[in-house]
Design a protein around this motif. Structure first.
Motif, short mmCIF file in Angstrom:
data_model
loop_
_atom_site.label_atom_id
_atom_site.label_comp_id
_atom_site.label_asym_id
_atom_site.label_seq_id
_atom_site.Cartn_x
_atom_site.Cartn_y
_atom_site.Cartn_z
N ASP A 59 0.82 -1.21 0.00
CA ASP A 59 0.00 0.00 0.00
C ASP A 59 0.85 1.25 0.00
O ASP A 59 0.43 2.30 -0.49
N LEU A 60 2.02 1.17 0.58
CA LEU A 60 2.87 2.35 0.71
C LEU A 60 3.87 2.49 -0.43
O LEU A 60 4.33 3.59 -0.72
N VAL A 61 4.22 1.37 -1.06
CA VAL A 61 5.24 1.40 -2.10
C VAL A 61 4.76 0.58 -3.29
O VAL A 61 4.20 -0.50 -3.13
N ASP A 62 4.98 1.11 -4.50
CA ASP A 62 4.66 0.40 -5.73
C ASP A 62 5.84 -0.51 -6.09
O ASP A 62 6.92 -0.03 -6.44
N PHE A 63 5.61 -1.82 -6.00
CA PHE A 63 6.68 -2.78 -6.27
C PHE A 63 6.77 -3.16 -7.74
O PHE A 63 7.62 -3.97 -8.11
N SER A 64 5.88 -2.63 -8.60
CA SER A 64 5.88 -3.04 -10.00
C SER A 64 7.21 -2.79 -10.71
O SER A 64 7.61 -3.60 -11.55
N PRO A 65 7.93 -1.69 -10.39
CA PRO A 65 9.21 -1.51 -11.09
C PRO A 65 10.20 -2.65 -10.87
O PRO A 65 10.89 -3.06 -11.80
N VAL A 66 10.23 -3.18 -9.65
CA VAL A 66 11.19 -4.26 -9.39
C VAL A 66 10.74 -5.54 -10.08
O VAL A 66 11.55 -6.29 -10.62
N TYR A 67 9.39 -5.80 -10.09
CA TYR A 67 8.92 -6.97 -10.81
C TYR A 67 9.24 -6.83 -12.30
O TYR A 67 9.72 -7.77 -12.95
N ARG A 68 8.92 -5.67 -12.84
CA ARG A 68 9.13 -5.43 -14.26
C ARG A 68 10.60 -5.55 -14.64
O ARG A 68 10.96 -6.20 -15.63
N CYS A 69 11.44 -4.94 -13.83
CA CYS A 69 12.88 -4.99 -14.10
C CYS A 69 13.41 -6.42 -14.01
O CYS A 69 14.25 -6.85 -14.81
N LEU A 70 12.90 -7.16 -13.04
CA LEU A 70 13.32 -8.55 -12.90
C LEU A 70 12.92 -9.36 -14.13
O LEU A 70 13.72 -10.14 -14.67
N HIS A 71 11.68 -9.18 -14.59
CA HIS A 71 11.21 -9.92 -15.76
C HIS A 71 12.00 -9.52 -17.01
O HIS A 71 12.37 -10.38 -17.82
N ILE A 72 12.24 -8.23 -17.14
CA ILE A 72 12.97 -7.75 -18.31
C ILE A 72 14.37 -8.33 -18.35
O ILE A 72 14.82 -8.87 -19.38
N TYR A 73 15.08 -8.26 -17.25
CA TYR A 73 16.43 -8.80 -17.23
C TYR A 73 16.44 -10.32 -17.37
O TYR A 73 17.38 -10.89 -17.92
N SER A 74 15.41 -10.96 -16.85
CA SER A 74 15.33 -12.41 -17.02
C SER A 74 15.13 -12.77 -18.48
O SER A 74 15.75 -13.70 -19.00
N VAL A 75 14.25 -12.02 -19.15
CA VAL A 75 14.00 -12.26 -20.58
C VAL A 75 15.26 -12.00 -21.40
O VAL A 75 15.57 -12.73 -22.34
N LEU A 76 16.00 -10.97 -21.00
CA LEU A 76 17.22 -10.62 -21.73
C LEU A 76 18.39 -11.52 -21.38
O LEU A 76 19.49 -11.35 -21.92
N GLY A 77 18.16 -12.43 -20.43
CA GLY A 77 19.24 -13.34 -20.06
C GLY A 77 20.24 -12.74 -19.08
O GLY A 77 21.31 -13.31 -18.87
N ASP A 78 19.89 -11.58 -18.52
CA ASP A 78 20.79 -10.91 -17.57
C ASP A 78 20.22 -10.93 -16.15
O ASP A 78 20.45 -10.01 -15.36
N GLY A 79 19.46 -11.96 -15.85
CA GLY A 79 18.84 -12.04 -14.52
C GLY A 79 19.86 -12.02 -13.40
O GLY A 79 19.66 -11.38 -12.37
N GLU A 80 20.98 -12.69 -13.58
CA GLU A 80 22.01 -12.74 -12.54
C GLU A 80 22.63 -11.36 -12.33
O GLU A 80 22.91 -10.96 -11.19
N ILE A 81 22.82 -10.63 -13.46
CA ILE A 81 23.35 -9.27 -13.34
C ILE A 81 22.40 -8.40 -12.54
O ILE A 81 22.82 -7.63 -11.65
#
Length: 771
Positions: free
Chosen positions: A232-254
């Motif tokens: 309720d206090l913080v929008d966590f969507s950026p971290v989810y989105r960034c995680l998915h994006i980097y995972s798709v790009l193969g840079d999840g570990e980075i």
């Protein structure tokens, strides 16, 4: 050459024959050719005409044929274009979709679109230039998406850094409400459980607890409407989105490494306290809220993502944070001098620990730290109560408490457990033996126990441990703080003999009250005193030490007063005859001693113990004063700066000693047996008698015998005083008559003195050799 010429001639003849043979045919052929030439000309004209007519007739056909050919080419081209467009349109539509997704910031979908373009659509049209441009742009778009998502992640990290304190504050508030609710339910259950055993009292407690429980339910209902979570206090969507994006790009570990690295940096910033944090409770509350907010976010990330945050990582981060937190709290709590602030800090630590424990973090080390802070809290309490004790002692008048009626008496005994059957029989008004500071000290000790108990609450400790803690802290209060205050009080210059005696009485009553303090602690903790591990209060030794110090101070002050009188003594050591009466300073001293010891006899003797105690103190003080006076007078005679003494001065000094003996025999303090007090002056008496009677033959003859009349006279003392008297006699004779040295009596006396001096010196030398 001839043969060659012959051969040439043969060939020429053959050629001529052949030409002759074919010449006619050649002529015929030429003739026929000329005929054909004419026909050819005709035919050419006919063909040219026919061709002209054919060309004229075929021009329209040619035009129509060319049109047909052109149309067929166009048709073929259109078909090819349609086919190619059917291949390119999906690519263009997907690329347009990609651009739209980028525009509306649907980056994860955009990456999926790129993947479809690369794997499915672009290979079909790879031969076209626009396709190559698209292929070249896709990596740039991926980098752009990565940069944008990373920018969003940084904004997210900045956001949670700013909102950590609010997240933590909300989480701690919810944990505290939950604990309060559970405590209220437990109390409510305990009241119902004990209804049959304590019906009357339980009904009151039950009604109170039901009201409290009702209020708690109402408060919880109100808070339920306002319960806020980290989402309720913080929008966590950026971290989810960034995680998915980097995972798709193969840079999840980075991404995981970057996220953890940044969060570690933020953890270090959160764990770094403000330099003035220890000054207010708000500083501690903000510090704890930020830390709780940080780990609440991490716990949320742990449970809603896979792999970004692991339990091992959070445990490692928590252990690092816990070590830092403990070090910070140790340092800053040591600066706290206000027990109320330390208590609020303890409550904050408990809520902080309970909150994080609810999220699965181990907090045992925090509760261990609370035991260290408890010692600090006890130190601040001891300092505070030291000031309270000093104020009480300063305000006390050190006189027995007067009670005019039954009501006043009940007020006093309601504050302090005092019982005296003899005093109860007396009529009002009457006086209690202790002074006003005694009940006040007793009340403050109970208040200290309450204050110490407050820290023990919510520490998840057993009643036995709490009882032990209370007793240990109370022992510290009695043996260190109160004892120190009493010792300082006793040493203060304005505390007189009367006050010191009252202090002795006060400490006796406080010592007797220690058993009531033990009962008080047992009632609070519900731990019986017969328990094996129950500690005892050490007030006995504390108050005994204070009494001994007060008694010693009484003796010291009396001796100091005696010294003051001795210092104003003004003897004329060369006087020929005494004044016939004792010296004025000595009479003043004796009068002072009489009035002082009357104070002891006027102390309240309602209790036999009090009477015995005051009598013992008075007897010891009187004996000490007489011994000190005797010693001081002896030192006055033997002072090295005093070179000569006349017999008149000896007689005057004897009169003073007689007054001292009369004072000792007058029984200034009751309880001495026989002439015990007079024995304090026995050394002076025997020495003065020796000189007054001039009984040197007896002294020398009986020296060393137990029945000697001058047993207490030391040869060195007698020698010192005799030499002073001898010098005084010689000077007196010279002043009276210059021819006195030729008188026979004087010469005999001088010889006698010289003989006695020699014998005394031999005795002194014998004693030194023997020693």
């Amino acid at each position: 050459m001839e043969k060659l010429d012959a051969c040439i001639r043969n060939h020429d003849r053959e050629i001529e024959k052949m030409c002759n043979f074919h010449h006619q045919g050649f002529v015929d052929a030429i003739t026929e050719l000329l005929k054909v030439r004419a026909d050819a000309e005709k035919l050419k004209v006919q063909v040219t005409d026919t061709n002209r007519r054919l060309q004229d007739a075929g021009k329209e056909v040619i035009a129509q044929t060319e049109e047909i050919i052109r149309c067929r080419v166009q048709q073929r081209n259109i078909t090819t274009v349609v086919e190619k467009l059917q291949l390119c349109l999906p690519v263009l539509e997907m690329y347009s979709k990609l651009k739209e997704q980028m525009k509306v910031k649907r980056y994860y979908s955009a990456l999926k679109t790129m993947e479809q373009l690369e794997n499915l659509y672009l290979p079909r049209v790879s031969q076209y230039r626009f396709c190559q441009i698209m292929i070249e742009n896709l990596p740039k778009l991926r980098e752009e998406i990565k940069e944008i998502s990373m920018s969003d992640l940084k904004d997210f990290l900045e956001s949670i850094r700013k909102h950590s304190d609010r997240i933590g504050e909300t989480a701690m508030k919810q944990a505290q409400q939950q604990k309060t609710f559970s405590t209220t339910l437990q109390k409510h259950h305990n009241v119902n459980y004990g209804r049959n055993m304590h019906l009357g009292r339980s009904r009151i407690l039950e009604s109170r607890n039901e009201m409290t429980l009702k209020r708690t339910f109402e408060e919880d209902d109100e808070h339920d409407e306002e319960v806020l979570t980290a989402q309720d206090l913080v929008d966590f969507s950026p971290v989810y989105r960034c995680l998915h994006i980097y995972s798709v790009l193969g840079d999840g570990e980075i991404f995981e490494n970057y996220y953890r690295k940044q969060r570690r940096k933020q953890a270090r910033l959160v764990l770094q306290p403000q330099s003035s944090m220890h000054e207010t409770v708000e500083g501690y509350r903000r510090y704890f809220s930020q830390i709780v907010g940080f780990f609440v976010v991490e716990d949320h990330i742990l449970h809603v993502t896979q792999g970004l945050v692991t339990r091992t990582y959070t445990d490692e981060l928590w252990n690092m944070a816990l070590s830092k937190i403990i070090a910070v709290l140790r340092t800053h709590s040591s600066y706290c001098n206000d027990p109320d602030l330390v208590l609020e800090l303890k409550n904050l630590i408990v809520v902080f620990a309970d909150t994080l424990q609810g999220y699965g973090f181990p907090v045992n080390r925090l509760f261990d730290l609370l035991f260290e802070i408890r010692d600090q809290y006890n130190e601040t309490l001891l300092k505070k109560w030291s000031g309270l004790f000093r104020d009480i002692f300063e305000a006390d008048n050190y006189s027995p408490i007067p009670v005019a009626n039954e009501e006043e008496y009940k007020i006093v005994i309601s504050k302090f457990p005092f019982q005296d059957s003899e005093l109860d029989k007396q009529c009002f008004p009457k006086k209690l033996p202790m002074s006003q500071s005694v009940p006040q000290i007793y009340i403050q000790v109970k208040e200290f126990i309450y204050a110490s108990l407050k820290f023990s609450e919510s520490l998840h400790r057993s009643s036995t441990e709490i009882d032990d803690m209370l007793r240990k802290s109370t022992n510290l209060l009695l043996t260190r703080t109160l004892s120190s205050c009493l010792q300082n009080l006793i040493k203060k210059p304005h505390i007189g003999l009367t006050e010191l005696v009252q202090i002795i009485i006060n400490t006796t009553h406080l010592e007797l009250a220690c058993k009531y303090l033990e009962d008080f602690i047992s009632n609070i903790t519900n731990i019986s005193q017969v328990t094996v591990h129950t500690a005892r209060l050490y007030g006995l030794s504390t108050f005994k030490d204070a009494r001994h110090a007060a008694e010693g101070e009484i003796y010291t002050k009396l001796n100091q007063k005696i010294d003051e009188f001795i210092q104003i003594a003004d003897y004329d050591w060369t006087m020929s005859e005494s004044d016939g009466r004792a010296s004025g300073y000595l009479m003043d001293l004796i009068n002072f001693l009489r009035s002082t010891f009357q104070v002891f006899t006027h102390l309240p003797n309602n209790n036999n113990d009090h009477a015995a105690m005051s009598g013992k103190v008075a007897q010891t003080a009187c004996m000490s004063a007489c011994q000190h006076l005797s010693t001081s007078l002896m030192q006055m005679l033997l002072d090295t700066e005093l070179k000569q003494i006349s017999m008149g001065a000896i007689q005057q000094f004897n009169l003073d000693v007689i007054q001292c003996e009369l004072f000792a025999s007058s029984e200034p303090v009751p309880g001495f047996q026989g002439d015990t007090l007079q024995l304090a002056f026995i050394d002076l008496r025997q020495l003065l008698d020796l000189f007054m009677v001039w009984d040197w033959s007896t002294y020398l003859a009986d020296y060393g015998q137990a029945t000697s009349k001058y047993l207490r006279v030391n040869p060195s003392t007698a020698l010192t005083l005799l030499e002073k008297v001898h010098r005084g006699m010689r000077d007196s004779s010279k002043k009276n008559n210059i021819f006195a040295q030729f008188r026979k009596n004087d010469r005999d006396k001088q010889k006698l003195i010289e003989t006695v001096v020699k014998q005394l010196r031999s005795l002194v030398n014998g004693m030194s050799q023997h020693t």
